[in-house]
Design a protein around this motif. Structure first.
Motif, PDB file in Angstrom:
ATOM      1  N   ALA A 120     105.789 -60.671  33.174  1.00 33.58           N
ATOM      2  CA  ALA A 120     105.038 -61.879  32.470  1.00 33.58           C
ATOM      3  C   ALA A 120     103.733 -62.107  33.168  1.00 33.58           C
ATOM      4  N   ALA A 121     103.688 -62.257  34.404  1.00 37.04           N
ATOM      5  CA  ALA A 121     102.523 -62.764  35.259  1.00 37.04           C
ATOM      6  C   ALA A 121     101.649 -61.580  35.233  1.00 37.04           C
ATOM      7  N   VAL A 122     101.786 -60.616  35.251  1.00 35.28           N
ATOM      8  CA  VAL A 122     100.850 -59.327  35.143  1.00 35.28           C
ATOM      9  C   VAL A 122     100.293 -59.432  34.005  1.00 35.28           C
ATOM     10  N   ALA A 123     101.085 -59.635  32.786  1.00 37.90           N
ATOM     11  CA  ALA A 123     100.414 -59.411  31.210  1.00 37.90           C
ATOM     12  C   ALA A 123      99.425 -60.686  31.280  1.00 37.90           C
ATOM     13  N   ALA A 124      99.907 -61.866  31.616  1.00 37.66           N
ATOM     14  CA  ALA A 124      99.164 -63.174  31.551  1.00 37.66           C
ATOM     15  C   ALA A 124      97.761 -63.052  32.223  1.00 37.66           C
ATOM     16  N   ALA A 125      97.843 -62.321  33.554  1.00 35.53           N
ATOM     17  CA  ALA A 125      96.741 -62.025  34.229  1.00 35.53           C
ATOM     18  C   ALA A 125      95.679 -61.225  33.475  1.00 35.53           C
ATOM     19  N   ARG A 126      96.187 -60.100  33.123  1.00 37.04           N
ATOM     20  CA  ARG A 126      95.593 -58.996  32.382  1.00 37.04           C
ATOM     21  C   ARG A 126      94.854 -59.636  30.993  1.00 37.04           C
ATOM     22  N   ALA A 127      95.475 -60.647  30.501  1.00 33.95           N
ATOM     23  CA  ALA A 127      94.997 -61.408  29.180  1.00 33.95           C
ATOM     24  C   ALA A 127      93.698 -62.191  29.593  1.00 33.95           C
ATOM     25  N   LYS A 128      93.625 -62.434  30.858  1.00 34.45           N
ATOM     26  CA  LYS A 128      92.378 -63.218  31.401  1.00 34.45           C
ATOM     27  C   LYS A 128      91.531 -62.319  31.990  1.00 34.45           C
ATOM     28  N   GLY A 129      91.504 -61.024  31.929  1.00 26.85           N
ATOM     29  CA  GLY A 129      90.704 -60.036  32.363  1.00 26.85           C
ATOM     30  C   GLY A 129      90.870 -59.478  33.671  1.00 26.85           C
ATOM     31  N   SER A 130      91.993 -59.808  34.255  1.00 25.89           N
ATOM     32  CA  SER A 130      92.249 -59.339  35.693  1.00 25.89           C
ATOM     33  C   SER A 130      92.697 -57.687  35.807  1.00 25.89           C
ATOM     34  N   ARG A 131      92.280 -57.205  36.708  1.00 23.09           N
ATOM     35  CA  ARG A 131      92.702 -55.715  36.950  1.00 23.09           C
ATOM     36  C   ARG A 131      93.950 -55.692  37.890  1.00 23.09           C
ATOM     37  N   ASP A 132      94.265 -56.819  38.112  1.00 30.63           N
ATOM     38  CA  ASP A 132      95.605 -56.949  39.244  1.00 30.63           C
ATOM     39  C   ASP A 132      96.674 -56.095  38.766  1.00 30.63           C
ATOM     40  N   GLU A 133      97.375 -55.421  39.646  1.00 33.26           N
ATOM     41  CA  GLU A 133      98.648 -54.689  39.089  1.00 33.26           C
ATOM     42  C   GLU A 133      99.745 -55.004  40.211  1.00 33.26           C
ATOM     43  N   ALA A 134     100.940 -54.921  39.849  1.00 32.79           N
ATOM     44  CA  ALA A 134     102.192 -54.849  40.596  1.00 32.79           C
ATOM     45  C   ALA A 134     103.350 -53.748  40.385  1.00 32.79           C
ATOM     46  N   ALA A 135     103.699 -53.319  41.451  1.00 32.51           N
ATOM     47  CA  ALA A 135     105.168 -52.329  41.111  1.00 32.51           C
ATOM     48  C   ALA A 135     106.065 -52.767  42.278  1.00 32.51           C
ATOM     49  N   VAL A 136     107.388 -52.341  42.039  1.00 32.60           N
ATOM     50  CA  VAL A 136     108.435 -52.694  42.570  1.00 32.60           C
ATOM     51  C   VAL A 136     109.003 -51.239  42.963  1.00 32.60           C
ATOM     52  N   VAL A 137     109.576 -51.202  44.365  1.00 33.20           N
ATOM     53  CA  VAL A 137     110.179 -50.088  44.963  1.00 33.20           C
ATOM     54  C   VAL A 137     110.939 -50.674  45.754  1.00 33.20           C
TER      55      VAL A 137
END
Length: 185
Positions: A120-137
């Protein structure tokens, strides 16, 4: 003896959690750890222990921080092989600027609720124009933050959650991750 990477959260940051690294090395050696080395002043330790269990090593270091320094802080410990795998499993190998790549090392893997909150945080950041990404391993959350941590929309959204509900996680930029890798030899 097994080699571990111990990451102490909130040490010597923002004027709180003062722990002199020379004294920390002395106390850790006195507690039975071997080959103790530190990197910079923010709680990055490589050491060896007779105990192969990272959680037990973390508990010992947490007790030492509390009892010897009056600094109650979570500690995340990865065994050597697990740390090597975490570096190798980096899902953003194309990122060459170490200030744009961070790893949040955690005591345990994220829960389903934590994963949903991260998405949800990634989606919200993207909605504001962010190119930030996250991945979990496994126990590591990788963050690709093109605007770097201080100006990251995603980091601003997840930092309060990370501090409250991450199972004792602590973030390191990729330069620090690589330096600890070098210390492992």
């Amino acid at each position: 003896m097994r080699t571990h990477v111990a990451l102490l959260r909130g040490i010597n940051v923002g004027g709180t959690g003062k722990v002199p690294m020379a004294e920390l090395r002395t106390q850790l050696t006195g507690a039975g750890f071997g080959d103790v080395g530190t990197y910079i002043q923010s709680g990055n330790v490589v050491l060896s222990s007779d105990d192969p269990d990272p959680a037990a090593v973390a508990a010992t270091i947490e007790a030492l921080l509390r009892d010897q320094f009056a600094v109650p802080r979570p500690v995340v410990v990865f065994g050597r092989d697990e740390y090597l795998a975490a570096v190798a499993d980096n899902p953003f190998p194309q990122v060459t600027e170490p200030k744009q790549l961070h790893a949040v090392f955690r005591a345990g893997p994220p829960t389903g609720a934590e994963l949903a909150a991260l998405e949800a945080a990634v989606a919200a950041a993207r909605a504001k124009g962010s190119r930030d990404e996250a991945a979990v391993v496994g126990r590591v959350v990788y963050l690709h933050l093109p605007a770097e941590m201080g100006r990251s929309e995603l980091a601003a959204r997840i930092t309060p959650r990370t501090k409250a509900a991450d199972g004792g996680g602590t973030a390191r930029n990729w330069a620090t991750v690589r330096k600890l890798l070098d210390l492992l030899g």
